[in-house]
Motif scaffolding. Structure first.
Motif, PDB file in Angstrom:
ATOM      1  N   ALA A  18      18.658  17.592  15.667  1.00 11.63           N
ATOM      2  CA  ALA A  18      18.744  16.738  16.911  1.00 11.63           C
ATOM      3  C   ALA A  18      20.225  17.209  17.777  1.00 11.63           C
ATOM      4  O   ALA A  18      20.024  17.197  18.935  1.00 11.63           O
ATOM      5  CB  ALA A  18      19.067  15.512  16.292  1.00 11.63           C
ATOM      6  N   ILE A  21      19.170  19.739  20.146  1.00 15.30           N
ATOM      7  CA  ILE A  21      18.548  19.396  21.391  1.00 15.30           C
ATOM      8  C   ILE A  21      19.520  18.446  22.271  1.00 15.30           C
ATOM      9  O   ILE A  21      19.532  18.460  23.386  1.00 15.30           O
ATOM     10  CB  ILE A  21      17.490  18.443  20.473  1.00 15.30           C
ATOM     11  CG1 ILE A  21      16.241  19.249  19.949  1.00 15.30           C
ATOM     12  CG2 ILE A  21      16.844  17.773  22.000  1.00 15.30           C
ATOM     13  CD1 ILE A  21      15.312  18.401  19.060  1.00 15.30           C
ATOM     14  N   TYR A  22      20.417  17.683  21.809  1.00 14.60           N
ATOM     15  CA  TYR A  22      21.283  16.827  22.638  1.00 14.60           C
ATOM     16  C   TYR A  22      22.096  17.790  23.248  1.00 14.60           C
ATOM     17  O   TYR A  22      22.568  17.642  24.646  1.00 14.60           O
ATOM     18  CB  TYR A  22      22.210  16.345  21.627  1.00 14.60           C
ATOM     19  CG  TYR A  22      21.559  15.100  20.752  1.00 14.60           C
ATOM     20  CD1 TYR A  22      20.671  14.230  21.395  1.00 14.60           C
ATOM     21  CD2 TYR A  22      22.115  14.458  19.819  1.00 14.60           C
ATOM     22  CE1 TYR A  22      19.797  13.370  20.730  1.00 14.60           C
ATOM     23  CE2 TYR A  22      21.583  13.393  19.063  1.00 14.60           C
ATOM     24  CZ  TYR A  22      20.248  12.931  19.603  1.00 14.60           C
ATOM     25  OH  TYR A  22      19.851  11.644  19.137  1.00 14.60           O
ATOM     26  N   GLU A  25      20.034  19.635  26.112  1.00 15.66           N
ATOM     27  CA  GLU A  25      19.383  18.607  27.213  1.00 15.66           C
ATOM     28  C   GLU A  25      20.643  18.018  27.712  1.00 15.66           C
ATOM     29  O   GLU A  25      20.420  17.320  28.748  1.00 15.66           O
ATOM     30  CB  GLU A  25      18.450  17.688  26.478  1.00 15.66           C
ATOM     31  CG  GLU A  25      17.363  18.227  26.046  1.00 15.66           C
ATOM     32  CD  GLU A  25      16.224  17.238  25.730  1.00 15.66           C
ATOM     33  OE1 GLU A  25      16.572  15.917  25.381  1.00 15.66           O
ATOM     34  OE2 GLU A  25      15.011  17.330  25.396  1.00 15.66           O
ATOM     35  N   ALA A  26      21.774  18.328  27.213  1.00 15.59           N
ATOM     36  CA  ALA A  26      23.081  17.706  27.949  1.00 15.59           C
ATOM     37  C   ALA A  26      22.817  16.080  27.842  1.00 15.59           C
ATOM     38  O   ALA A  26      23.083  15.360  28.862  1.00 15.59           O
ATOM     39  CB  ALA A  26      23.202  18.246  29.456  1.00 15.59           C
ATOM     40  N   HIS A  27      22.624  15.449  26.742  1.00 12.82           N
ATOM     41  CA  HIS A  27      22.627  14.014  26.726  1.00 12.82           C
ATOM     42  C   HIS A  27      23.680  13.390  26.826  1.00 12.82           C
ATOM     43  O   HIS A  27      24.786  13.917  26.442  1.00 12.82           O
ATOM     44  CB  HIS A  27      22.284  13.718  24.995  1.00 12.82           C
ATOM     45  CG  HIS A  27      21.798  12.288  24.788  1.00 12.82           C
ATOM     46  ND1 HIS A  27      22.706  11.485  24.536  1.00 12.82           N
ATOM     47  CD2 HIS A  27      20.440  11.745  24.788  1.00 12.82           C
ATOM     48  CE1 HIS A  27      22.006  10.374  24.189  1.00 12.82           C
ATOM     49  NE2 HIS A  27      20.580  10.634  24.580  1.00 12.82           N
ATOM     50  N   PRO A  28      23.650  12.491  27.554  1.00 14.23           N
ATOM     51  CA  PRO A  28      24.809  11.777  28.225  1.00 14.23           C
ATOM     52  C   PRO A  28      25.734  11.301  27.449  1.00 14.23           C
ATOM     53  O   PRO A  28      26.873  11.309  27.455  1.00 14.23           O
ATOM     54  CB  PRO A  28      24.368  10.722  29.238  1.00 14.23           C
ATOM     55  CG  PRO A  28      22.977  10.632  28.943  1.00 14.23           C
ATOM     56  CD  PRO A  28      22.273  11.952  28.058  1.00 14.23           C
ATOM     57  N   GLN A  29      25.285  10.709  26.113  1.00 14.36           N
ATOM     58  CA  GLN A  29      26.108  10.101  25.201  1.00 14.36           C
ATOM     59  C   GLN A  29      26.319  11.074  24.012  1.00 14.36           C
ATOM     60  O   GLN A  29      27.646  11.138  23.692  1.00 14.36           O
ATOM     61  CB  GLN A  29      25.292   8.703  24.667  1.00 14.36           C
ATOM     62  CG  GLN A  29      26.429   8.199  23.492  1.00 14.36           C
ATOM     63  CD  GLN A  29      25.395   6.877  22.926  1.00 14.36           C
ATOM     64  OE1 GLN A  29      24.287   6.612  23.137  1.00 14.36           O
ATOM     65  NE2 GLN A  29      26.100   6.053  22.010  1.00 14.36           N
ATOM     66  N   PHE A  30      25.452  11.790  23.523  1.00 11.74           N
ATOM     67  CA  PHE A  30      25.614  12.876  22.310  1.00 11.74           C
ATOM     68  C   PHE A  30      25.834  14.038  22.693  1.00 11.74           C
ATOM     69  O   PHE A  30      26.121  15.001  21.791  1.00 11.74           O
ATOM     70  CB  PHE A  30      24.567  12.450  21.520  1.00 11.74           C
ATOM     71  CG  PHE A  30      24.312  11.158  20.809  1.00 11.74           C
ATOM     72  CD1 PHE A  30      25.092  10.411  20.403  1.00 11.74           C
ATOM     73  CD2 PHE A  30      23.153  10.680  21.071  1.00 11.74           C
ATOM     74  CE1 PHE A  30      25.009   9.164  19.823  1.00 11.74           C
ATOM     75  CE2 PHE A  30      22.713   9.255  20.857  1.00 11.74           C
ATOM     76  CZ  PHE A  30      23.766   8.505  20.162  1.00 11.74           C
ATOM     77  N   GLY A  31      25.272  14.535  23.875  1.00  9.52           N
ATOM     78  CA  GLY A  31      25.927  15.979  24.234  1.00  9.52           C
ATOM     79  C   GLY A  31      27.581  16.405  24.144  1.00  9.52           C
ATOM     80  O   GLY A  31      27.323  17.496  23.435  1.00  9.52           O
TER      81      GLY A  31
END
Length: 41
Positions: A18, A21-22, A25-31
């Protein structure tokens, strides 16, 4: 004991996908947190 010193004593380590992947994908919260974890390793 630092994280690096502790990890040096371990033969096998499990890394959950996970955060990877964060990071990809440059996840806004977890990136940003995943990026910090990648820097440690």
């Amino acid at each position: 004991m630092t994280l690096s010193e502790y990890l040096a004593l371990i033969n096998t380590i499990f890394i959950d996908t996970a955060p990877v992947i964060y990071f990809i994908e440059a996840h806004p919260q977890f990136g940003p947190l995943a990026k910090e974890a990648v820097i440690i390793f």
